[in-house]
Design a protein around this motif. Structure first.
Motif, PDB file in Angstrom:
ATOM      1  N   ASN A 241      72.055  43.206  87.484  1.00 23.76           N
ATOM      2  CA  ASN A 241      71.808  44.632  87.649  1.00 23.76           C
ATOM      3  C   ASN A 241      70.564  44.863  88.500  1.00 23.76           C
ATOM      4  O   ASN A 241      69.616  44.068  88.457  1.00 23.76           O
ATOM      5  N   LYS A 242      70.569  45.973  89.209  1.00 19.37           N
ATOM      6  CA  LYS A 242      69.397  46.369  89.990  1.00 19.37           C
ATOM      7  C   LYS A 242      68.481  47.197  89.103  1.00 19.37           C
ATOM      8  O   LYS A 242      68.921  48.188  88.502  1.00 19.37           O
ATOM      9  N   PRO A 243      67.206  46.817  89.002  1.00 15.82           N
ATOM     10  CA  PRO A 243      66.297  47.620  88.180  1.00 15.82           C
ATOM     11  C   PRO A 243      66.075  48.992  88.803  1.00 15.82           C
ATOM     12  O   PRO A 243      66.230  49.173  90.010  1.00 15.82           O
ATOM     13  N   SER A 244      65.704  49.946  87.978  1.00 12.77           N
ATOM     14  CA  SER A 244      65.350  51.281  88.470  1.00 12.77           C
ATOM     15  C   SER A 244      63.978  51.201  89.141  1.00 12.77           C
ATOM     16  O   SER A 244      63.008  50.762  88.525  1.00 12.77           O
ATOM     17  N   LEU A 245      63.916  51.610  90.407  1.00 15.56           N
ATOM     18  CA  LEU A 245      62.677  51.494  91.172  1.00 15.56           C
ATOM     19  C   LEU A 245      62.003  52.849  91.339  1.00 15.56           C
ATOM     20  O   LEU A 245      62.660  53.847  91.634  1.00 15.56           O
ATOM     21  N   THR A 246      60.694  52.849  91.177  1.00 18.96           N
ATOM     22  CA  THR A 246      59.884  54.049  91.402  1.00 18.96           C
ATOM     23  C   THR A 246      58.852  53.749  92.490  1.00 18.96           C
ATOM     24  O   THR A 246      58.151  52.737  92.420  1.00 18.96           O
ATOM     25  N   SER A 247      58.784  54.618  93.477  1.00 18.36           N
ATOM     26  CA  SER A 247      57.800  54.460  94.545  1.00 18.36           C
ATOM     27  C   SER A 247      56.467  55.054  94.093  1.00 18.36           C
ATOM     28  O   SER A 247      56.400  56.196  93.647  1.00 18.36           O
ATOM     29  N   ILE A 248      55.411  54.242  94.210  1.00 17.42           N
ATOM     30  CA  ILE A 248      54.074  54.704  93.824  1.00 17.42           C
ATOM     31  C   ILE A 248      53.128  54.576  95.016  1.00 17.42           C
ATOM     32  O   ILE A 248      53.445  53.928  96.011  1.00 17.42           O
ATOM     33  N   THR A 249      51.966  55.193  94.888  1.00 18.31           N
ATOM     34  CA  THR A 249      50.976  55.142  95.964  1.00 18.31           C
ATOM     35  C   THR A 249      50.020  53.967  95.756  1.00 18.31           C
ATOM     36  O   THR A 249      49.940  53.405  94.662  1.00 18.31           O
ATOM     37  N   THR A 250      49.310  53.624  96.813  1.00 18.86           N
ATOM     38  CA  THR A 250      48.316  52.560  96.729  1.00 18.86           C
ATOM     39  C   THR A 250      47.276  52.873  95.663  1.00 18.86           C
ATOM     40  O   THR A 250      46.836  51.981  94.924  1.00 18.86           O
ATOM     41  N   ASP A 251      46.890  54.142  95.553  1.00 20.17           N
ATOM     42  CA  ASP A 251      45.895  54.543  94.560  1.00 20.17           C
ATOM     43  C   ASP A 251      46.370  54.306  93.134  1.00 20.17           C
ATOM     44  O   ASP A 251      45.561  54.108  92.216  1.00 20.17           O
ATOM     45  N   GLN A 252      47.679  54.337  92.941  1.00 27.02           N
ATOM     46  CA  GLN A 252      48.239  54.113  91.606  1.00 27.02           C
ATOM     47  C   GLN A 252      48.342  52.629  91.264  1.00 27.02           C
ATOM     48  O   GLN A 252      48.661  52.272  90.133  1.00 27.02           O
ATOM     49  N   TYR A 253      48.094  51.774  92.248  1.00 20.02           N
ATOM     50  CA  TYR A 253      48.151  50.317  92.022  1.00 20.02           C
ATOM     51  C   TYR A 253      46.896  49.676  92.610  1.00 20.02           C
ATOM     52  O   TYR A 253      46.924  49.031  93.649  1.00 20.02           O
ATOM     53  N   PRO A 254      45.740  49.881  91.951  1.00 21.25           N
ATOM     54  CA  PRO A 254      44.466  49.374  92.486  1.00 21.25           C
ATOM     55  C   PRO A 254      44.403  47.852  92.463  1.00 21.25           C
ATOM     56  O   PRO A 254      44.889  47.208  91.538  1.00 21.25           O
ATOM     57  N   THR A 255      43.832  47.281  93.505  1.00 19.38           N
ATOM     58  CA  THR A 255      43.641  45.838  93.616  1.00 19.38           C
ATOM     59  C   THR A 255      42.207  45.561  94.072  1.00 19.38           C
ATOM     60  O   THR A 255      41.574  46.420  94.701  1.00 19.38           O
ATOM     61  N   PRO A 256      41.669  44.372  93.766  1.00 16.80           N
ATOM     62  CA  PRO A 256      40.294  44.057  94.191  1.00 16.80           C
ATOM     63  C   PRO A 256      40.091  44.157  95.702  1.00 16.80           C
ATOM     64  O   PRO A 256      39.042  44.592  96.169  1.00 16.80           O
ATOM     65  N   ALA A 257      41.101  43.755  96.473  1.00 14.89           N
ATOM     66  CA  ALA A 257      41.011  43.812  97.937  1.00 14.89           C
ATOM     67  C   ALA A 257      41.843  44.977  98.465  1.00 14.89           C
ATOM     68  O   ALA A 257      42.942  45.244  97.983  1.00 14.89           O
ATOM     69  N   LYS A 258      41.307  45.654  99.457  1.00 14.68           N
ATOM     70  CA  LYS A 258      42.025  46.767 100.070  1.00 14.68           C
ATOM     71  C   LYS A 258      43.156  46.245 100.950  1.00 14.68           C
ATOM     72  O   LYS A 258      42.955  45.347 101.755  1.00 14.68           O
ATOM     73  N   ARG A 259      44.348  46.822 100.797  1.00 17.13           N
ATOM     74  CA  ARG A 259      45.498  46.466 101.626  1.00 17.13           C
ATOM     75  C   ARG A 259      45.609  47.428 102.799  1.00 17.13           C
ATOM     76  O   ARG A 259      45.345  48.624 102.643  1.00 17.13           O
ATOM     77  N   PRO A 260      46.014  46.945 103.976  1.00 20.78           N
ATOM     78  CA  PRO A 260      46.241  47.856 105.106  1.00 20.78           C
ATOM     79  C   PRO A 260      47.421  48.782 104.810  1.00 20.78           C
ATOM     80  O   PRO A 260      48.452  48.333 104.311  1.00 20.78           O
ATOM     81  N   SER A 261      47.273  50.056 105.100  1.00 18.59           N
ATOM     82  CA  SER A 261      48.411  50.962 104.921  1.00 18.59           C
ATOM     83  C   SER A 261      49.420  50.784 106.051  1.00 18.59           C
ATOM     84  O   SER A 261      50.607  51.053 105.883  1.00 18.59           O
TER      85      SER A 261
END
Length: 293
Positions: A241-261
């Motif tokens: 089965n395909k999981p239900s996917l939700t699109s989120i923003t970079t701000d909603q998924y903080p990481t130690p290193a900044k990712r290029p948009s």
């Protein structure tokens, strides 16, 4: 041609070793970090002097983007000093060096595709150390090819495709960042591009040395990439089965290193100079069973 591969157990290194092993015109010495620490200049000089390569392909790197924010010294040792030693050694024996770099050398806020001549402005230790490696290689060896790529995935090592398949098998719902865009790039295609360039050099063709971009098309967001992965996985019964996917923003998924948009890299230059087309990442997913760990 005599080819020395460093980082032979990484995603690209494995593909390079496999593909070159089938080339009867190539004599290959493939070394991992246990057999050649590229940060040890004496070891690098010894290996290069003994093997006398005509081509050095550096696929070794510290690619843990978030860990790099803490492992600053290690990042520079592996991503700058090691490539510098390899390039110096290549220059000393008249070899060419092909060095893999990254989209992280850019700030990631440009509208449209990044071309090779665009100004660099890395936003974290990983990108800064990789840019330092580019500069070191260019300064140390006249015959250099720096190949910037992005969003690498393959059958070996850890990558986004494997992570999605693992999470998709365990969860019914997933959130994936939808406001970062780039070109997924199959490691086997990167290896193929490097080998094609190596052949041109070995055959004595006139080669324009310098920086090239090589990445995949079409450009997508991480969310769109995940959707494609799951669609193919379900179609090929790798997932039920395909999981239900939700699109989120970079701000909603903080990481130690900044990712290029924006990690979109233009591949026009490498196509024009070497007739090498962008990575067809959707085709590379046709055997998606190979990515299921």
């Amino acid at each position: 041609m005599r080819v020395l591969i460093t980082g032979c157990n990484g995603q690209v290194g494995c593909c390079l070793t496999q593909q070159l092993s089938m080339n009867e015109n190539a004599i290959v010495l493939a070394l991992d970090k246990e057999h050649l620490d590229i940060a040890n200049q004496d070891a690098v000089n010894s290996a290069v002097t003994e093997f006398q390569p005509s081509i050095i392909i550096n696929a070794a790197a510290h690619t843990a983007v978030d860990k790099a924010e803490e492992e600053v010294e290690l990042s520079y040792v592996i991503n700058r000093d090691g490539p510098n030693y390899l390039a110096q050694a290549a220059q000393s024996v008249g070899a060419a060096i092909l060095h893999i770099s990254t989209d992280y050398v850019f700030e990631g806020n440009k509208t449209g595709e990044y071309v090779e001549s665009d100004a660099t402005n890395p936003q974290g230790v990983y990108g800064e150390s990789k840019l330092a490696g580019e500069i070191a290689v260019a300064n140390a060896c006249d015959k250099h090819i720096i190949l910037r790529t992005s969003w690498v995935f393959g059958e070996n090592g850890n990558n986004f495709v494997k992570t999605m398949l693992r999470l998709g098998a365990a969860r019914n719902e997933l959130s994936v960042v939808g406001d970062q865009f780039g070109g997924p790039t199959y490691a086997g295609d990167i290896a193929h591009a490097l080998i094609l360039i190596s052949k041109r050099i070995a055959e004595g063709d006139t080669v324009e040395y310098g920086v090239y971009h090589y990445a995949g098309l079409p450009h997508v967001s991480w969310f769109e990439f995940a959707e494609t992965i799951f669609d193919i996985a379900v179609k090929q019964t790798v997932l039920s089965n395909k999981p239900s996917l939700t699109s989120i923003t970079t701000d909603q998924y903080p990481t130690p290193a900044k990712r290029p948009s924006n990690s979109r890299l233009s591949t026009d230059k490498i196509t024009n100079r070497f007739a090498i087309k962008a990575s067809d990442w959707t085709a590379a997913l046709n055997n998606i069973q190979a990515y299921k760990g």
